[in-house]
Design a protein around this motif. Structure first.
Motif, short mmCIF file in Angstrom:
data_model
loop_
_atom_site.label_atom_id
_atom_site.label_comp_id
_atom_site.label_asym_id
_atom_site.label_seq_id
_atom_site.Cartn_x
_atom_site.Cartn_y
_atom_site.Cartn_z
N TRP A 156 -4.84 1.09 -15.45
CA TRP A 156 -4.76 0.55 -17.04
C TRP A 156 -5.29 -0.49 -17.41
CZ3 TRP A 156 -0.07 3.77 -17.87
CH2 TRP A 156 0.51 3.88 -17.06
N GLY A 158 -6.74 -2.41 -15.84
CA GLY A 158 -6.24 -4.61 -15.67
C GLY A 158 -7.44 -5.26 -14.91
N ASP A 318 -6.02 -8.99 -21.56
CA ASP A 318 -5.56 -7.80 -20.99
C ASP A 318 -5.32 -7.18 -19.06
OD1 ASP A 318 -6.28 -7.24 -23.99
OD2 ASP A 318 -8.08 -7.08 -23.44
N ALA A 322 -2.07 -5.41 -18.14
CA ALA A 322 -1.86 -5.14 -16.71
C ALA A 322 -1.04 -5.13 -15.47
CB ALA A 322 -3.08 -4.17 -16.58
N LYS A 325 2.51 -2.96 -15.02
CA LYS A 325 2.62 -1.62 -14.87
C LYS A 325 2.24 -1.06 -14.23
CE LYS A 325 0.68 -1.52 -19.81
NZ LYS A 325 -0.35 -0.93 -20.80
#
Length: 501
Positions: A156, A158, A318, A322, A325
Protein backbone atom coordinates in the motif's frame (compact mmCIF):
# COMPACT_ATOMS: atom_id res chain seq x y z
CA UNK A 1 -5.56 -45.47 1.22
CA UNK A 2 -3.39 -44.47 -1.68
CA UNK A 3 -0.96 -41.60 -1.08
CA UNK A 4 -1.98 -38.30 -2.61
CA UNK A 5 0.40 -36.91 -5.21
CA UNK A 6 2.52 -33.96 -4.03
CA UNK A 7 1.33 -30.61 -5.41
CA UNK A 8 4.02 -27.95 -4.91
CA UNK A 9 1.60 -24.97 -5.25
CA UNK A 10 -1.27 -26.38 -3.21
CA UNK A 11 -0.47 -23.83 -0.47
CA UNK A 12 -1.94 -21.09 -2.65
CA UNK A 13 -5.39 -22.56 -2.05
CA UNK A 14 -4.98 -21.48 1.57
CA UNK A 15 -3.17 -18.18 1.03
CA UNK A 16 -5.57 -16.64 -1.50
CA UNK A 17 -8.70 -17.17 0.63
CA UNK A 18 -6.81 -15.76 3.59
CA UNK A 19 -5.98 -12.59 1.64
CA UNK A 20 -9.59 -12.26 0.50
CA UNK A 21 -10.84 -12.66 4.05
CA UNK A 22 -8.31 -10.08 5.23
CA UNK A 23 -9.59 -7.55 2.71
CA UNK A 24 -13.17 -8.13 3.82
CA UNK A 25 -12.27 -7.65 7.46
CA UNK A 26 -10.14 -4.58 6.81
CA UNK A 27 -13.19 -2.40 7.26
CA UNK A 28 -13.12 -3.16 10.98
CA UNK A 29 -10.38 -0.51 11.37
CA UNK A 30 -11.70 2.57 9.57
CA UNK A 31 -10.30 6.04 8.86
CA UNK A 32 -13.82 7.46 8.63
CA UNK A 33 -14.14 10.99 10.01
CA UNK A 34 -10.40 11.64 10.29
CA UNK A 35 -8.83 14.34 8.09
CA UNK A 36 -6.43 17.25 8.51
CA UNK A 37 -7.90 20.71 8.85
CA UNK A 38 -4.93 22.91 7.86
CA UNK A 39 -5.01 25.10 4.75
CA UNK A 40 -1.74 26.48 3.37
CA UNK A 41 -1.87 30.19 2.56
CA UNK A 42 -1.18 31.41 -0.95
CA UNK A 43 1.67 33.92 -0.79
CA UNK A 44 0.02 36.31 -3.20
CA UNK A 45 -3.13 36.24 -1.07
CA UNK A 46 -1.23 38.17 1.62
CA UNK A 47 -1.89 41.74 0.54
CA UNK A 48 1.39 43.66 0.47
CA UNK A 49 1.45 45.58 -2.81
CA UNK A 50 0.41 48.94 -1.36
CA UNK A 51 3.03 48.66 1.40
CA UNK A 52 5.86 47.47 -0.83
CA UNK A 53 5.10 49.16 -4.15
CA UNK A 54 6.64 52.55 -3.22
CA UNK A 55 9.93 50.75 -2.50
CA UNK A 56 9.95 48.03 -5.16
CA UNK A 57 12.26 48.16 -8.17
CA UNK A 58 11.49 45.70 -10.93
CA UNK A 59 15.15 45.32 -11.91
CA UNK A 60 16.42 44.88 -8.35
CA UNK A 61 17.96 41.50 -7.59
CA UNK A 62 17.82 39.44 -4.44
CA UNK A 63 20.87 39.83 -2.16
CA UNK A 64 24.13 38.18 -3.14
CA UNK A 65 25.46 35.28 -1.11
CA UNK A 66 28.08 37.60 0.42
CA UNK A 67 25.60 40.40 1.03
CA UNK A 68 27.58 41.81 3.97
CA UNK A 69 30.34 43.02 1.63
CA UNK A 70 28.00 45.84 0.53
CA UNK A 71 28.79 47.57 3.84
CA UNK A 72 32.32 48.13 2.55
CA UNK A 73 34.45 46.93 5.50
CA UNK A 74 37.05 44.22 4.75
CA UNK A 75 37.41 43.43 8.46
CA UNK A 76 33.69 42.60 8.64
CA UNK A 77 34.08 40.32 5.61
CA UNK A 78 36.89 38.44 7.36
CA UNK A 79 34.92 38.13 10.62
CA UNK A 80 31.88 36.66 8.89
CA UNK A 81 34.03 34.12 7.06
CA UNK A 82 35.72 33.17 10.32
CA UNK A 83 32.39 32.74 12.08
CA UNK A 84 31.01 30.54 9.30
CA UNK A 85 34.05 28.28 9.62
CA UNK A 86 34.45 27.95 13.38
CA UNK A 87 31.16 28.64 15.17
CA UNK A 88 29.97 25.85 17.51
CA UNK A 89 26.36 26.72 16.68
CA UNK A 90 26.94 25.70 13.06
CA UNK A 91 28.61 22.48 14.15
CA UNK A 92 25.44 21.68 16.11
CA UNK A 93 23.27 22.48 13.07
CA UNK A 94 25.39 20.19 10.89
CA UNK A 95 25.11 17.41 13.47
CA UNK A 96 21.32 17.73 13.40
CA UNK A 97 21.44 17.37 9.62
CA UNK A 98 23.43 14.14 9.88
CA UNK A 99 21.03 12.89 12.53
CA UNK A 100 18.00 13.55 10.32
CA UNK A 101 19.71 11.93 7.33
CA UNK A 102 20.41 8.85 9.43
CA UNK A 103 16.74 8.65 10.41
CA UNK A 104 15.79 8.82 6.73
CA UNK A 105 18.28 6.04 6.05
CA UNK A 106 16.64 3.87 8.71
CA UNK A 107 13.21 4.46 7.16
CA UNK A 108 14.58 3.55 3.74
CA UNK A 109 16.21 0.39 5.06
CA UNK A 110 12.90 -0.75 6.55
CA UNK A 111 11.44 -0.99 3.03
CA UNK A 112 13.82 -3.65 1.74
CA UNK A 113 14.45 -7.33 2.40
CA UNK A 114 16.81 -8.54 5.11
CA UNK A 115 18.98 -11.64 5.19
CA UNK A 116 20.46 -12.87 8.46
CA UNK A 117 22.76 -15.78 9.08
CA UNK A 118 23.39 -17.60 12.33
CA UNK A 119 25.44 -20.51 13.59
CA UNK A 120 24.85 -22.32 16.87
CA UNK A 121 26.57 -25.14 18.67
CA UNK A 122 24.86 -26.50 21.77
CA UNK A 123 25.55 -29.28 24.26
CA UNK A 124 22.63 -30.77 26.20
CA UNK A 125 22.29 -33.46 28.86
CA UNK A 126 18.83 -34.57 29.98
CA UNK A 127 18.36 -35.93 33.56
CA UNK A 128 16.58 -39.19 34.25
CA UNK A 129 13.65 -37.28 35.71
CA UNK A 130 12.90 -35.88 32.24
CA UNK A 131 14.17 -38.60 29.91
CA UNK A 132 14.30 -42.03 31.48
CA UNK A 133 15.92 -44.82 29.56
CA UNK A 134 18.59 -44.52 26.91
CA UNK A 135 18.33 -40.72 26.55
CA UNK A 136 19.02 -40.04 30.23
CA UNK A 137 22.42 -38.73 31.18
CA UNK A 138 23.46 -38.79 27.55
CA UNK A 139 25.41 -35.81 26.31
CA UNK A 140 24.07 -34.57 22.96
CA UNK A 141 25.88 -32.23 20.61
CA UNK A 142 23.71 -30.08 18.33
CA UNK A 143 24.90 -27.92 15.46
CA UNK A 144 22.59 -25.56 13.57
CA UNK A 145 23.42 -23.29 10.61
CA UNK A 146 20.56 -21.10 9.32
CA UNK A 147 19.87 -18.29 6.88
CA UNK A 148 16.77 -16.19 7.61
CA UNK A 149 15.15 -14.10 4.86
CA UNK A 150 12.42 -11.49 5.52
CA UNK A 151 10.74 -9.03 3.20
CA UNK A 152 7.77 -6.90 4.30
CA UNK A 153 6.09 -6.12 0.99
CA UNK A 154 5.04 -2.48 0.70
CA UNK A 155 1.72 -3.28 -0.97
CA UNK A 156 0.00 0.00 0.00
CA UNK A 157 3.01 2.32 -0.11
CA UNK A 158 3.03 2.94 3.63
CA UNK A 159 6.73 2.24 4.09
CA UNK A 160 7.63 4.42 1.15
CA UNK A 161 5.51 7.18 2.68
CA UNK A 162 7.36 6.77 5.99
CA UNK A 163 10.66 7.07 4.13
CA UNK A 164 9.53 10.15 2.23
CA UNK A 165 8.30 11.71 5.48
CA UNK A 166 11.70 11.14 7.09
CA UNK A 167 13.39 12.42 3.94
CA UNK A 168 11.26 15.58 4.06
CA UNK A 169 12.28 16.17 7.66
CA UNK A 170 15.92 15.69 6.67
CA UNK A 171 15.53 18.23 3.86
CA UNK A 172 13.96 20.67 6.32
CA UNK A 173 16.89 20.17 8.69
CA UNK A 174 19.34 20.82 5.86
CA UNK A 175 17.60 24.11 5.10
CA UNK A 176 17.58 24.90 8.82
CA UNK A 177 21.36 24.61 8.72
CA UNK A 178 21.43 27.18 5.91
CA UNK A 179 19.16 29.41 8.00
CA UNK A 180 21.57 29.06 10.91
CA UNK A 181 24.42 30.27 8.71
CA UNK A 182 22.38 33.23 7.55
CA UNK A 183 21.42 34.08 11.14
CA UNK A 184 25.04 33.85 12.28
CA UNK A 185 26.28 36.12 9.49
CA UNK A 186 23.53 38.64 10.32
CA UNK A 187 24.36 38.50 14.04
CA UNK A 188 28.04 39.10 13.34
CA UNK A 189 27.17 42.05 11.10
CA UNK A 190 24.78 43.46 13.71
CA UNK A 191 27.37 43.05 16.45
CA UNK A 192 29.89 44.81 14.23
CA UNK A 193 27.47 47.71 13.71
CA UNK A 194 26.95 47.93 17.48
CA UNK A 195 30.72 48.08 17.93
CA UNK A 196 30.93 50.87 15.36
CA UNK A 197 28.20 52.77 17.22
CA UNK A 198 30.13 52.42 20.49
CA UNK A 199 33.24 53.91 18.88
CA UNK A 200 31.15 56.76 17.45
CA UNK A 201 29.65 57.37 20.90
CA UNK A 202 33.19 57.54 22.29
CA UNK A 203 34.04 60.18 19.69
CA UNK A 204 30.98 62.22 20.66
CA UNK A 205 31.90 62.04 24.34
CA UNK A 206 35.48 63.03 23.65
CA UNK A 207 34.37 66.00 21.54
CA UNK A 208 32.04 67.06 24.32
CA UNK A 209 34.85 66.71 26.83
CA UNK A 210 37.11 68.85 24.63
CA UNK A 211 34.43 71.55 24.33
CA UNK A 212 33.83 71.47 28.08
CA UNK A 213 37.56 71.69 28.76
CA UNK A 214 37.91 74.70 26.46
CA UNK A 215 34.95 76.36 28.19
CA UNK A 216 36.55 75.60 31.56
CA UNK A 217 39.87 77.10 30.50
CA UNK A 218 38.19 80.22 29.19
CA UNK A 219 36.09 80.49 32.33
CA UNK A 220 39.20 80.19 34.51
CA UNK A 221 40.81 83.04 32.62
CA UNK A 222 37.73 85.18 33.17
CA UNK A 223 37.62 84.25 36.87
CA UNK A 224 41.29 85.11 37.24
CA UNK A 225 40.60 88.43 35.54
CA UNK A 226 37.70 89.09 37.90
CA UNK A 227 35.13 89.01 35.12
CA UNK A 228 33.27 85.89 36.34
CA UNK A 229 32.76 84.06 39.58
CA UNK A 230 33.31 80.45 40.66
CA UNK A 231 29.79 79.42 39.57
CA UNK A 232 30.72 79.42 35.90
CA UNK A 233 33.89 77.48 36.68
CA UNK A 234 32.03 74.79 38.63
CA UNK A 235 29.49 74.43 35.80
CA UNK A 236 32.29 73.83 33.31
CA UNK A 237 33.86 71.24 35.63
CA UNK A 238 30.52 69.46 35.84
CA UNK A 239 30.37 69.28 32.04
CA UNK A 240 33.87 67.80 31.90
CA UNK A 241 32.97 65.11 34.46
CA UNK A 242 29.74 64.29 32.63
CA UNK A 243 31.57 63.94 29.29
CA UNK A 244 34.20 61.76 30.95
CA UNK A 245 31.47 59.45 32.29
CA UNK A 246 29.95 59.19 28.83
CA UNK A 247 33.34 58.28 27.39
CA UNK A 248 33.79 55.59 30.05
CA UNK A 249 30.35 54.16 29.24
CA UNK A 250 31.21 54.13 25.54
CA UNK A 251 34.46 52.28 26.27
CA UNK A 252 32.49 49.71 28.25
CA UNK A 253 30.23 49.21 25.23
CA UNK A 254 33.30 48.78 23.02
CA UNK A 255 34.69 46.08 25.33
CA UNK A 256 31.33 44.32 25.49
CA UNK A 257 30.95 44.49 21.71
CA UNK A 258 34.34 42.92 21.15
CA UNK A 259 33.54 40.14 23.63
CA UNK A 260 30.21 39.48 21.89
CA UNK A 261 31.88 39.22 18.48
CA UNK A 262 34.53 36.88 19.84
CA UNK A 263 31.79 34.60 21.18
CA UNK A 264 30.02 34.62 17.80
CA UNK A 265 33.31 33.58 16.21
CA UNK A 266 33.54 30.66 18.64
CA UNK A 267 36.68 32.10 20.22
CA UNK A 268 37.77 33.40 23.63
CA UNK A 269 37.53 37.06 24.66
CA UNK A 270 41.18 37.69 23.73
CA UNK A 271 40.15 37.31 20.08
CA UNK A 272 37.92 40.34 20.52
CA UNK A 273 40.91 42.48 21.52
CA UNK A 274 42.30 42.00 18.02
CA UNK A 275 39.24 43.56 16.37
CA UNK A 276 40.08 47.06 15.18
CA UNK A 277 37.68 49.95 14.95
CA UNK A 278 35.04 49.31 12.25
CA UNK A 279 35.31 51.34 9.06
CA UNK A 280 31.83 50.98 7.60
CA UNK A 281 31.61 52.99 4.40
CA UNK A 282 28.02 52.85 3.20
CA UNK A 283 24.50 51.63 3.81
CA UNK A 284 23.06 50.94 0.33
CA UNK A 285 19.69 52.36 -0.56
CA UNK A 286 16.92 49.80 0.00
CA UNK A 287 15.66 48.06 -3.12
CA UNK A 288 13.12 45.28 -3.53
CA UNK A 289 12.70 42.85 -6.42
CA UNK A 290 9.43 43.44 -8.21
CA UNK A 291 8.52 39.72 -7.94
CA UNK A 292 7.63 39.88 -4.26
CA UNK A 293 5.94 38.28 -2.45
CA UNK A 294 5.68 35.02 -4.44
CA UNK A 295 9.39 34.76 -5.29
CA UNK A 296 10.28 35.34 -1.65
CA UNK A 297 9.26 31.74 -0.93
CA UNK A 298 12.22 30.29 -2.79
CA UNK A 299 14.79 32.54 -1.09
CA UNK A 300 13.84 32.45 2.58
CA UNK A 301 15.34 29.33 4.20
CA UNK A 302 12.83 29.38 7.06
CA UNK A 303 9.91 29.41 4.59
CA UNK A 304 11.43 26.59 2.54
CA UNK A 305 12.11 24.52 5.67
CA UNK A 306 8.50 25.01 6.78
CA UNK A 307 7.30 23.92 3.35
CA UNK A 308 9.39 20.74 3.61
CA UNK A 309 7.80 20.01 6.99
CA UNK A 310 4.34 20.36 5.47
CA UNK A 311 5.32 17.85 2.79
CA UNK A 312 6.82 15.47 5.37
CA UNK A 313 3.68 15.64 7.51
CA UNK A 314 1.53 14.94 4.48
CA UNK A 315 3.48 11.79 3.72
CA UNK A 316 3.16 10.82 7.38
CA UNK A 317 -0.61 10.84 6.91
CA UNK A 318 -0.23 8.48 3.94
CA UNK A 319 1.86 6.13 6.06
CA UNK A 320 -0.69 6.17 8.88
CA UNK A 321 -3.52 5.39 6.45
CA UNK A 322 -1.60 2.46 4.98
CA UNK A 323 -1.40 0.84 8.42
CA UNK A 324 -5.20 0.36 8.30
CA UNK A 325 -4.81 -2.07 5.41
CA UNK A 326 -3.56 -5.66 5.40
CA UNK A 327 0.18 -6.23 5.42
CA UNK A 328 1.95 -8.97 3.47
CA UNK A 329 5.30 -10.37 4.54
CA UNK A 330 7.52 -12.92 2.87
CA UNK A 331 9.80 -14.97 5.08
CA UNK A 332 11.98 -18.02 4.64
CA UNK A 333 14.37 -19.92 6.84
CA UNK A 334 16.83 -22.43 5.45
CA UNK A 335 19.69 -24.21 7.14
CA UNK A 336 21.41 -27.31 8.33
CA UNK A 337 20.91 -29.06 11.66
CA UNK A 338 22.40 -32.26 13.09
CA UNK A 339 23.48 -33.83 16.36
CA UNK A 340 27.04 -34.14 15.13
CA UNK A 341 29.41 -32.30 12.86
CA UNK A 342 29.88 -35.35 10.66
CA UNK A 343 26.25 -35.33 9.53
CA UNK A 344 25.86 -31.53 9.31
CA UNK A 345 26.37 -31.26 5.55
CA UNK A 346 24.43 -34.36 4.55
CA UNK A 347 21.10 -34.18 2.73
CA UNK A 348 19.33 -35.43 5.83
CA UNK A 349 20.42 -32.29 7.72
CA UNK A 350 18.48 -29.87 5.51
CA UNK A 351 16.09 -27.55 7.37
CA UNK A 352 13.58 -25.24 5.69
CA UNK A 353 10.55 -23.12 6.43
CA UNK A 354 8.90 -20.19 4.72
CA UNK A 355 6.04 -18.59 2.84
CA UNK A 356 3.86 -15.48 2.69
CA UNK A 357 2.01 -14.17 5.71
CA UNK A 358 -0.93 -11.77 5.77
CA UNK A 359 -1.97 -9.74 8.79
CA UNK A 360 -4.49 -7.01 9.30
CA UNK A 361 -5.86 -4.92 12.14
CA UNK A 362 -9.30 -6.00 13.36
CA UNK A 363 -9.51 -4.55 16.84
CA UNK A 364 -6.70 -2.52 18.37
CA UNK A 365 -8.46 -0.40 20.96
CA UNK A 366 -8.29 2.69 18.75
CA UNK A 367 -4.50 2.74 18.35
CA UNK A 368 -4.55 3.17 14.57
CA UNK A 369 -7.17 5.91 14.63
CA UNK A 370 -5.30 7.76 17.35
CA UNK A 371 -2.10 7.47 15.35
CA UNK A 372 -3.80 8.87 12.24
CA UNK A 373 -5.37 11.67 14.28
CA UNK A 374 -1.91 12.54 15.60
CA UNK A 375 -0.51 12.61 12.06
CA UNK A 376 -3.38 14.86 10.97
CA UNK A 377 -2.56 17.19 13.87
CA UNK A 378 1.11 17.14 12.90
CA UNK A 379 0.11 18.24 9.41
CA UNK A 380 -2.09 21.02 10.77
CA UNK A 381 0.78 22.20 12.98
CA UNK A 382 3.17 22.16 10.02
CA UNK A 383 0.72 24.14 7.87
CA UNK A 384 0.14 26.65 10.67
CA UNK A 385 3.90 27.01 11.09
CA UNK A 386 4.31 27.53 7.37
CA UNK A 387 1.59 30.16 7.27
CA UNK A 388 3.03 31.97 10.27
CA UNK A 389 6.53 31.87 8.80
CA UNK A 390 5.25 33.30 5.53
CA UNK A 391 3.40 36.12 7.31
CA UNK A 392 6.48 36.83 9.42
CA UNK A 393 8.70 36.92 6.33
CA UNK A 394 6.61 39.59 4.64
CA UNK A 395 6.43 41.49 7.91
CA UNK A 396 10.23 41.51 8.21
CA UNK A 397 10.72 42.63 4.61
CA UNK A 398 8.22 45.45 4.96
CA UNK A 399 9.62 46.59 8.30
CA UNK A 400 13.19 46.61 7.03
CA UNK A 401 12.55 48.53 3.82
CA UNK A 402 10.26 51.06 5.49
CA UNK A 403 12.78 51.55 8.31
CA UNK A 404 15.62 52.14 5.84
CA UNK A 405 13.65 54.77 3.94
CA UNK A 406 12.49 56.50 7.11
CA UNK A 407 15.97 56.46 8.64
CA UNK A 408 17.47 58.04 5.53
CA UNK A 409 15.07 60.95 5.94
CA UNK A 410 15.72 61.19 9.68
CA UNK A 411 19.49 61.17 9.19
CA UNK A 412 19.21 63.99 6.65
CA UNK A 413 17.10 66.08 9.03
CA UNK A 414 19.31 65.34 12.03
CA UNK A 415 22.43 66.20 10.05
CA UNK A 416 20.93 69.53 9.05
CA UNK A 417 19.97 70.22 12.67
CA UNK A 418 23.43 69.21 13.90
CA UNK A 419 25.13 71.58 11.45
CA UNK A 420 22.87 74.42 12.57
CA UNK A 421 23.57 73.65 16.23
CA UNK A 422 27.32 73.63 15.51
CA UNK A 423 27.05 77.06 13.90
CA UNK A 424 25.07 78.35 16.85
CA UNK A 425 27.71 77.07 19.26
CA UNK A 426 30.51 78.63 17.23
CA UNK A 427 28.72 82.00 17.35
CA UNK A 428 28.03 81.74 21.09
CA UNK A 429 31.63 80.73 21.80
CA UNK A 430 33.02 83.59 19.72
CA UNK A 431 30.80 86.09 21.54
CA UNK A 432 31.87 84.64 24.88
CA UNK A 433 35.53 84.93 23.88
CA UNK A 434 34.98 88.55 22.95
CA UNK A 435 33.16 89.29 26.19
CA UNK A 436 29.90 89.99 24.39
CA UNK A 437 28.07 86.89 25.55
CA UNK A 438 27.70 84.83 28.69
CA UNK A 439 28.62 81.29 29.60
CA UNK A 440 24.91 80.54 29.76
CA UNK A 441 24.67 81.30 26.04
CA UNK A 442 27.45 78.80 25.34
CA UNK A 443 25.87 76.13 27.53
CA UNK A 444 22.50 76.64 25.88
CA UNK A 445 24.07 76.16 22.44
CA UNK A 446 26.29 73.25 23.50
CA UNK A 447 23.53 71.07 24.98
CA UNK A 448 21.48 70.53 21.77
CA UNK A 449 24.65 69.87 19.80
CA UNK A 450 25.55 67.00 22.13
CA UNK A 451 22.04 65.57 21.89
CA UNK A 452 22.02 65.78 18.10
CA UNK A 453 25.44 64.15 17.80
CA UNK A 454 24.28 61.30 20.03
CA UNK A 455 21.08 61.01 18.01
CA UNK A 456 23.00 60.85 14.72
CA UNK A 457 25.22 58.12 16.11
CA UNK A 458 22.16 56.02 16.96
CA UNK A 459 20.41 56.76 13.65
CA UNK A 460 23.45 55.75 11.59
CA UNK A 461 23.69 52.47 13.49
CA UNK A 462 19.99 51.82 12.96
CA UNK A 463 20.41 52.51 9.26
CA UNK A 464 23.19 49.94 8.94
CA UNK A 465 21.06 47.49 10.93
CA UNK A 466 18.13 48.09 8.56
CA UNK A 467 20.38 47.13 5.62
CA UNK A 468 21.35 43.90 7.41
CA UNK A 469 17.72 43.17 8.31
CA UNK A 470 16.55 43.66 4.72
CA UNK A 471 19.24 41.39 3.28
CA UNK A 472 18.38 38.72 5.82
CA UNK A 473 14.62 39.16 5.27
CA UNK A 474 15.14 38.62 1.53
CA UNK A 475 16.92 35.33 2.16
CA UNK A 476 20.55 36.42 2.37
CA UNK A 477 21.41 35.25 -1.13
CA UNK A 478 20.29 31.65 -0.50
CA UNK A 479 18.11 29.65 -2.84
CA UNK A 480 17.40 26.37 -1.02
CA UNK A 481 15.62 23.64 -2.95
CA UNK A 482 12.01 23.18 -1.94
CA UNK A 483 9.65 20.24 -2.53
CA UNK A 484 7.91 19.91 -5.87
CA UNK A 485 4.20 20.60 -5.94
CA UNK A 486 2.07 17.65 -6.96
CA UNK A 487 -1.63 17.13 -6.20
CA UNK A 488 -2.52 14.27 -3.89
CA UNK A 489 -6.23 14.30 -3.32
CA UNK A 490 -6.01 11.11 -1.25
CA UNK A 491 -4.31 13.06 1.54
CA UNK A 492 -5.39 16.68 1.40
CA UNK A 493 -6.30 18.66 -1.71
CA UNK A 494 -5.15 21.87 -0.04
CA UNK A 495 -1.57 20.66 -0.22
CA UNK A 496 -1.73 20.70 -4.00
CA UNK A 497 -2.79 24.34 -3.91
CA UNK A 498 -0.12 25.33 -1.39
CA UNK A 499 2.60 27.61 -2.76
CA UNK A 500 5.87 25.87 -3.46
CA UNK A 501 9.29 27.52 -3.38
Amino acid sequence: MAAQPHRPYSGLSFVLPAIAAALLLAGCASTRGLAPQGHAVEADALASSRSLEPHALSDAAFPAADWWTALGDPQLDALVREALQDSPSLAAADARVRQAQAQAGLADAARGPTLDGSAQYAVAQLPKTLAPGEMSDKVMHNTVLTVNFKWPLDVWGGKRAEYEAALGQARATEVDAQAARLALAANVARGYVALAQAFDALDVAQREQARATRLHDLGKQRVDAGLDNQLQLRQAESLIASARQQAQAAQQEIDAGRNALAALLGKGPDRGLEIARPQLLQAPAPALPGVLPSELLGHRPDVVASRWRVEASSRGIDAAKASFKPSVNLSALAGLASVGLSDLFSSDALLGFGGPAVSLPIFDGGRLRSNLAARDADYDLAVAGYNQTLVGALHEVTDAVQAARALDAQIASATQARDAAQSALDIAAARYDAGLGTQLDVLSAQRPLLQLEQQLTALNAQRYAATIDLDRALGGGLAPAGPDAHPRSDTNPDLARAPTP
